[in-house]
Design a protein around this motif. Structure first.
Motif, PDB file in Angstrom:
ATOM      1  N   TYR A   2       0.842  -1.033   0.006  1.00 11.70           N
ATOM      2  CA  TYR A   2       0.013   0.105  -0.084  1.00 11.70           C
ATOM      3  C   TYR A   2       0.789   1.376   0.037  1.00 11.70           C
ATOM      4  N   THR A   4       0.411   5.303   0.663  1.00 12.60           N
ATOM      5  CA  THR A   4      -0.490   6.245   1.120  1.00 12.60           C
ATOM      6  C   THR A   4       0.341   7.566   1.080  1.00 12.60           C
ATOM      7  N   THR A  13      -4.512   6.487  -1.328  1.00 14.34           N
ATOM      8  CA  THR A  13      -4.025   5.189  -1.179  1.00 14.34           C
ATOM      9  C   THR A  13      -4.510   4.623  -2.352  1.00 14.34           C
ATOM     10  N   THR A  14      -3.211   3.941  -2.616  1.00 16.60           N
ATOM     11  CA  THR A  14      -3.241   2.973  -3.705  1.00 16.60           C
ATOM     12  C   THR A  14      -2.470   1.669  -3.360  1.00 16.60           C
ATOM     13  N   GLY A  28       4.371   5.668 -10.104  1.00 15.32           N
ATOM     14  CA  GLY A  28       2.879   5.637  -9.517  1.00 15.32           C
ATOM     15  C   GLY A  28       2.808   6.943  -8.562  1.00 15.32           C
ATOM     16  N   PHE A  32       0.340  10.166  -9.018  1.00 18.76           N
ATOM     17  CA  PHE A  32      -0.756  10.507  -8.182  1.00 18.76           C
ATOM     18  C   PHE A  32      -0.505  11.616  -7.522  1.00 18.76           C
TER      19      PHE A  32
END
Length: 52
Positions: A2, A4, A13-14, A28, A32
């Motif tokens: 995860y 965040t 959060t991804t 990523g 984001f």
């Protein structure tokens, strides 16, 4: 794994699943963060992952 992050007042959060994800996590996270900053600035979120 995860990931965040908080940019200003936005929290995102991804989740990344798989093995060798280090470059993807960095790319990523950058994408984001850029998208969150764009939305907070009142503009359309246009940030994308780099094309290979």
């Amino acid at each position: 794994m995860y990931l965040t992050m908080r940019i200003g007042t936005v929290v995102a959060t991804t989740f990344v699943e798989g093995g060798e994800a280090e470059p993807m996590l960095t790319q990523g996270a950058t994408m984001f963060a850029q998208r969150i900053a764009q939305v907070e600035a009142g503009t359309k979120a246009t940030a994308t992952l780099p094309q290979s």
